[in-house]
Write an enzyme that holds these catalytic residues in place. Structure first.
Site, PDB file in Angstrom:
ATOM      1  N   HIS A  63       0.941  -1.219   0.114  1.00  0.00           N
ATOM      2  CA  HIS A  63       0.038   0.025   0.032  1.00  0.00           C
ATOM      3  C   HIS A  63       0.976   1.315   0.301  1.00  0.00           C
ATOM      4  O   HIS A  63       2.263   1.210   0.050  1.00  0.00           O
ATOM      5  CB  HIS A  63      -0.900  -0.081   1.179  1.00  0.00           C
ATOM      6  CG  HIS A  63      -0.304   0.053   2.522  1.00  0.00           C
ATOM      7  ND1 HIS A  63       0.262  -1.006   3.032  1.00  0.00           N
ATOM      8  CD2 HIS A  63      -0.389   0.979   3.626  1.00  0.00           C
ATOM      9  CE1 HIS A  63       0.932  -0.590   4.195  1.00  0.00           C
ATOM     10  NE2 HIS A  63       0.316   0.450   4.675  1.00  0.00           N
ATOM     11  N   ASP A  67       5.577   4.740   5.237  1.00  0.00           N
ATOM     12  CA  ASP A  67       6.619   3.841   5.753  1.00  0.00           C
ATOM     13  C   ASP A  67       6.722   2.726   4.930  1.00  0.00           C
ATOM     14  O   ASP A  67       7.671   1.666   5.281  1.00  0.00           O
ATOM     15  CB  ASP A  67       6.186   3.497   7.034  1.00  0.00           C
ATOM     16  CG  ASP A  67       4.775   3.062   7.294  1.00  0.00           C
ATOM     17  OD1 ASP A  67       3.881   3.492   6.416  1.00  0.00           O
ATOM     18  OD2 ASP A  67       4.624   1.997   8.101  1.00  0.00           O
ATOM     19  N   HIS A  68       5.873   2.204   3.765  1.00  0.00           N
ATOM     20  CA  HIS A  68       6.049   1.429   2.913  1.00  0.00           C
ATOM     21  C   HIS A  68       6.705   1.754   1.733  1.00  0.00           C
ATOM     22  O   HIS A  68       7.090   0.639   0.761  1.00  0.00           O
ATOM     23  CB  HIS A  68       4.676   0.544   2.903  1.00  0.00           C
ATOM     24  CG  HIS A  68       4.345   0.188   4.145  1.00  0.00           C
ATOM     25  ND1 HIS A  68       4.309  -1.315   4.255  1.00  0.00           N
ATOM     26  CD2 HIS A  68       3.631   0.682   5.192  1.00  0.00           C
ATOM     27  CE1 HIS A  68       3.746  -1.450   5.588  1.00  0.00           C
ATOM     28  NE2 HIS A  68       3.326  -0.485   6.349  1.00  0.00           N
ATOM     29  N   HIS A 141      -7.804  -1.427   5.465  1.00  0.00           N
ATOM     30  CA  HIS A 141      -7.241  -0.356   5.824  1.00  0.00           C
ATOM     31  C   HIS A 141      -7.797   0.865   5.399  1.00  0.00           C
ATOM     32  O   HIS A 141      -8.521   0.888   4.725  1.00  0.00           O
ATOM     33  CB  HIS A 141      -5.779  -0.737   5.470  1.00  0.00           C
ATOM     34  CG  HIS A 141      -4.700  -0.113   6.149  1.00  0.00           C
ATOM     35  ND1 HIS A 141      -4.320  -0.190   7.579  1.00  0.00           N
ATOM     36  CD2 HIS A 141      -3.582   0.773   5.778  1.00  0.00           C
ATOM     37  CE1 HIS A 141      -3.597   0.635   7.855  1.00  0.00           C
ATOM     38  NE2 HIS A 141      -2.877   1.323   6.949  1.00  0.00           N
ATOM     39  N   HIS A 271       5.871  -4.990  11.749  1.00  0.00           N
ATOM     40  CA  HIS A 271       5.212  -3.779  11.891  1.00  0.00           C
ATOM     41  C   HIS A 271       4.967  -3.335  13.223  1.00  0.00           C
ATOM     42  O   HIS A 271       3.831  -3.088  13.817  1.00  0.00           O
ATOM     43  CB  HIS A 271       3.753  -3.616  11.094  1.00  0.00           C
ATOM     44  CG  HIS A 271       3.366  -2.327  10.450  1.00  0.00           C
ATOM     45  ND1 HIS A 271       2.426  -1.563  11.265  1.00  0.00           N
ATOM     46  CD2 HIS A 271       3.802  -1.676   9.467  1.00  0.00           C
ATOM     47  CE1 HIS A 271       2.104  -0.330  10.438  1.00  0.00           C
ATOM     48  NE2 HIS A 271       2.931  -0.595   9.696  1.00  0.00           N
TER      49      HIS A 271
END
Length: 304
Positions: A63, A67-68, A141, A271
């Site tokens: 996604h 942070d990804h 999410h 995570h």
């Protein structure tokens, strides 16, 4: 096949945990790595490993939260000067990833010396990547977040030498020829090769989640059941299920309870929020079931 968690933290990086990046090491199988998510410290984390950037040919983005993905433009740029010239790279991610990269490269004046291709994913699609089946499932999410389920090809059974000897075929180069054929002939008789093969070895199945609330529907369970390894987020560790749901994340105990019925060999939680200190984490780890882990940066697991 080996899994390595290069970044295990949630949201904000800390001295101990960088943000999300996971390597699926397929060097023995296809001489390549699959990279799942690209946290901003990825390049620094790679310096502590033997992983070669030029052999990361496929990147899967769960996604578009920072942070990804914030490490992606820098990695793509550096790869161009680390043996990646003319080595194609494929990126699989949600709608918007291609636009974001185009704008970033345009504004920064970045030019790559290798072709790269962006493939936008959607719920329910199945990819074929280097012989691996990759199933894609939309999770729960605040923005679109996905699960990738990687399925290794089944391995054909070994040739049964004893059965071949029984029909009069002695060991030699002909065994290799038989293995590569569907049928073969000996003393005027035609045989099906499948009759002389041992049982098929099922390929490994690896499920890697993006950020998500706990999912319980039957289709999701079917998709991940019987997995060799499942990687799932555990942003909340202290029985805070309501807070986890409010913020679009999962609570570790609820996930473990769900997984009990799904015949999963190994579960790896990542995570991890930096609000949990080492003492708290050690206490949680001591109570985990067998083959269940809370990952730290550089946590590595051989899939057998």
């Amino acid at each position: 096949m080996r899994l390595t968690v290069l970044g295990s933290g949630a949201g904000l990086p800390s001295k101990e945990r960088k943000t999300q990046s996971i390597i699926l090491d397929l060097i023995p199988e296809i001489n390549a790595y699959f990279l799942i998510d690209v946290g901003e410290a990825l390049q620094h984390q790679l310096l502590h490993t033997n992983i070669k950037s030029r052999k990361i040919n496929h990147i899967f983005i769960t996604h578009l939260h920072g942070d990804h993905i914030y490490g992606l433009p820098g990695f793509l740029s550096s790869r161009a000067f680390q043996g990646g010239e003319n080595q194609p790279l494929h990126i699989y991610g949600p709608k918007g990833i291609e636009e974001w990269l185009e704008v970033t490269f345009q504004i920064s004046g970045t030019h790559l010396n290798y072709p790269f291709y962006v493939h936008e994913i959607h719920d329910g699609m199945t990819l074929s990547v280097e012989g691996y089946q990759v199933d894609v499932r939309l999770l729960d999410h605040p923005i679109d977040s996905y699960l990738f389920v990687f399925k290794e090809p089944d391995k054909e059974g070994s040739l049964d030498a004893d059965k071949l000897k029984e029909v009069g075929i002695r060991p030699g180069p002909i065994y290799a020829e038989i293995k590569e054929s569907n049928t073969f002939e000996h003393d005027g008789i035609t045989y099906n090769t499948s009759e002389f093969l041992g049982p098929v070895t099922p390929g490994k199945k690896i499920a890697i989640h993006g950020d998500t609330r706990l999912i319980k529907d039957s289709e999701y369970k079917r998709l991940i059941e019987n997995s060799d390894v499942v990687i799932h987020e555990a942003t909340f560790l202290d029985n805070e299920s309501e807070k986890a749901h409010e913020f679009g994340h999962s609570e570790i105990h609820e996930v473990m309870e769900l997984f009990k019925s799904l015949n999963i060999d190994t579960t790896i939680f990542t995570h991890i929020s930096n609000r949990y200190d080492e003492n708290f984490l050690n206490n949680i780890k001591q109570k985990l079931p067998e083959q269940t882990y809370i990952a730290e940066d550089f946590f590595s697991f051989q899939v057998k």
